[in-house]
Motif scaffolding. Structure first.
Motif, short mmCIF file in Angstrom:
data_model
loop_
_atom_site.label_atom_id
_atom_site.label_comp_id
_atom_site.label_asym_id
_atom_site.label_seq_id
_atom_site.Cartn_x
_atom_site.Cartn_y
_atom_site.Cartn_z
N SER A 321 2.90 -9.04 0.16
CA SER A 321 1.93 -8.06 -0.36
C SER A 321 0.74 -7.93 0.60
O SER A 321 0.19 -6.85 0.80
N LEU A 322 0.37 -9.04 1.24
CA LEU A 322 -0.71 -9.02 2.23
C LEU A 322 -0.30 -8.18 3.44
O LEU A 322 -1.08 -7.34 3.92
N ALA A 324 1.95 -5.83 3.48
CA ALA A 324 2.06 -4.43 3.04
C ALA A 324 0.72 -3.73 3.10
O ALA A 324 0.61 -2.58 3.55
N ARG A 325 -0.32 -4.44 2.66
CA ARG A 325 -1.67 -3.85 2.68
C ARG A 325 -2.12 -3.57 4.11
O ARG A 325 -2.71 -2.54 4.41
N LYS A 326 -1.80 -4.51 5.02
CA LYS A 326 -2.19 -4.33 6.42
C LYS A 326 -1.42 -3.19 7.07
O LYS A 326 -1.97 -2.41 7.86
N LEU A 328 -0.16 -0.56 5.50
CA LEU A 328 -0.69 0.67 4.94
C LEU A 328 -2.02 1.05 5.60
O LEU A 328 -2.28 2.22 5.88
N ALA A 329 -2.83 0.04 5.86
CA ALA A 329 -4.11 0.30 6.52
C ALA A 329 -3.88 0.81 7.94
O ALA A 329 -4.57 1.73 8.41
N GLY A 333 -2.04 5.02 5.25
CA GLY A 333 -1.44 5.41 3.97
C GLY A 333 -0.64 6.69 4.06
O GLY A 333 -0.34 7.31 3.05
N THR A 338 4.26 5.89 8.18
CA THR A 338 4.85 4.63 7.71
C THR A 338 6.36 4.62 7.90
O THR A 338 6.94 3.64 8.38
N SER A 368 6.50 -3.42 -2.34
CA SER A 368 5.10 -3.59 -2.72
C SER A 368 4.24 -2.39 -2.30
O SER A 368 3.09 -2.28 -2.72
N MET A 369 4.79 -1.48 -1.50
CA MET A 369 4.05 -0.27 -1.11
C MET A 369 4.17 0.84 -2.15
O MET A 369 3.42 1.82 -2.08
N SER A 372 1.12 2.50 -3.89
CA SER A 372 0.23 3.25 -3.00
C SER A 372 0.74 4.66 -2.72
O SER A 372 -0.05 5.56 -2.42
#
Length: 447
Positions: A321-322, A324-326, A328-329, A333, A338, A368-369, A372
């Motif tokens: 999940s960490l 995935a956030r990176k 996306l950043a 997004g 992506t 996990s994306m 978003s």
């Protein structure tokens, strides 16, 4: 209460579960890539370490194993193990060579098509194990260099395997995790795979095919081959083809039938084993069952079991999940950016590392994306990007896919070794071409 549902990582000595699980994942990857120890042993030890260090408990580890994937692989392996005894694959290869009047360039094209189609419905390692020996016999009779044919078969096996749910292990993983059916893969990936295969065949013809020549007497010898002699058991041929046809039909209607692909494959495997043993005494049936189960690639099965546990440990610790956030950043997004980032990174990484553990790691990352981008349906293009990148990327180097190494081993034993650098010089460019075609397809159809 399910102990897996309430489990939280309990790593000793105050170690950070994120770093502990990440280091275990990287150590497992490194050991698998080094090929110093059997990959099934490595994966099982990695999974065991996740449990021993408290990242998972046993219930959580079992929950991480995708039994639909395990059942699908096992069932298909059983059916292939029995079907190959009939000689149908050798029959098709010889028939194809004769259809082009034993023309070396024509045979080069036909064997690619046969291999690609077989790989869409069998696993690609099994396909090359069946087609390569016949190819070596034909090239020896024609007095032509087998190298172009063997390289072409590697490409065709990996390209064809990308077309369907059951063609390549990464697709089996993706389909099971994302709830994508046989029809979904057929409708969304087969069109671009047809284009990729034809483009690759055209490129291979320009590189080698147009210069291939064989004396008339050699071509005549190949034309005298009788493909019917390849059929060793006609009853088994009918039984095998009938069961395989029913299984593929059931895959196509799996949603209406309310059955998972794993159940269909296992039922098909059990049915074919039953038909193969009909009319024989109990001792013979038992012997046949043992022989069939012995041909199942248990190393691959247990590699998957251990790998599922390792990846689930990383997921439970919050690493994915960490990441995935990176990601996306980094992509802002934007679904288009992506998807293309996943396609190209998957292709380039799968050229140098085993694509199965890579895909197994990417699946929960992509899942996990979903929030978003608006939910599971919105990220469907990301699954196709992952499949195309991971499967086609395997063509980039000689170590990119299991089929590549299998063909290289068979070629070396036959006295026609395929070396890493000469293969790389041709293969990497062809792989990039296939990924460029896939990029255009993804962008036009989905993005």
């Amino acid at each position: 209460m399910d102990p897996a549902a309430v489990w939280a990582p309990q790593v000793p000595f105050g170690w950070d579960p994120v770093w502990t699980s990440t280091l275990l994942l990287l150590a497992t990857y490194a050991a698998v890539t080094s090929e110093k120890v059997n990959r099934a042993i490595v994966a099982l030890l990695g999974g065991g370490a996740m449990i021993m260090l408290g990242v998972l408990n046993q219930a959580a580890a079992v929950q991480g194993v995708d039994f639909n994937t395990i059942a699908l692989l096992t069932g298909m392996m059983i059916m292939v193990a029995i079907t190959r005894k009939s000689g149908v694959f050798e029959f098709v290869a010889i028939w194809s060579a004769k259809k082009v009047r034993a023309n070396p360039a024509g045979i080069l094209f036909m064997l690619q098509i046969v291999t690609s189609v077989f790989s869409a419905f069998l696993d690609n390692v099994t396909t090359v194990l069946l087609v390569v020996p016949v190819t070596l016999v034909i090239t020896e009779e024609l007095k032509v260099r087998p190298w172009p044919y063997l390289v072409a078969l590697i490409f065709a096996s990996n390209i064809g395997g990308t077309a369907t749910l059951i063609g390549d292990p990464p697709n089996i993983l993706i389909g099971s995790a994302a709830g994508l059916s046989f029809d979904d893969f057929l409708v969304n990936l087969t069109p671009v795979i047809v284009v990729v295969q034809l483009a690759t065949s055209a490129a291979i013809h320009l590189i080698w095919g147009r210069r291939l020549r064989a004396p008339a007497e050699c071509r005549l010898r190949v034309m005298r081959f009788d493909e019917k002699d390849a059929i060793r058991d006609r009853l088994l041929l009918v039984q095998s083809v009938s069961v395989l046809a029913l299984v593929v039909l059931a895959f196509a209607f799996s949603r209406r039938l309310g059955l998972e692909p794993g159940s269909i494959a296992m039922i098909g495997g059990a049915l074919l084993m039953l038909l193969h043993g009909l009319g024989k005494d109990a001792e013979t049936q038992s012997h046949q069952a043992h022989a069939t189960f012995a041909e199942v690639e248990w190393v691959t099965i247990f590699f998957f079991v251990g790998l599922f546990v390792v990846v689930h440990g990383v997921e439970q610790a919050g690493v994915l999940s960490l990441l995935a956030r990176k990601l996306l950043a980094a992509t802002g997004g934007d679904l288009r950016v992506t998807a293309l980032a996943i396609l190209w990174s998957s292709a380039l990484l799968s050229a140098v590392v085993d694509n199965i553990p890579f895909v197994a790691t990417m699946i929960p990352l992509i899942k996990s994306m979903a929030p978003s981008f608006g939910g599971p349906q919105a990220i469907t293009p990301l699954w196709w990007a992952l499949s195309l990148g991971a499967c086609l990327g395997g063509n980039g180097t000689l170590v990119g896919a299991s089929a590549n190494l299998t063909v290289a081993g068979m070629a070396e034993r036959a006295g026609h070794p395929i070396r890493f650098v000469p293969f790389l010089k041709v293969a990497f460019g062809l792989m990039l071409m296939s990924v460029l075609i896939s990029s255009a397809y993804l962008y036009v159809r989905y993005l």
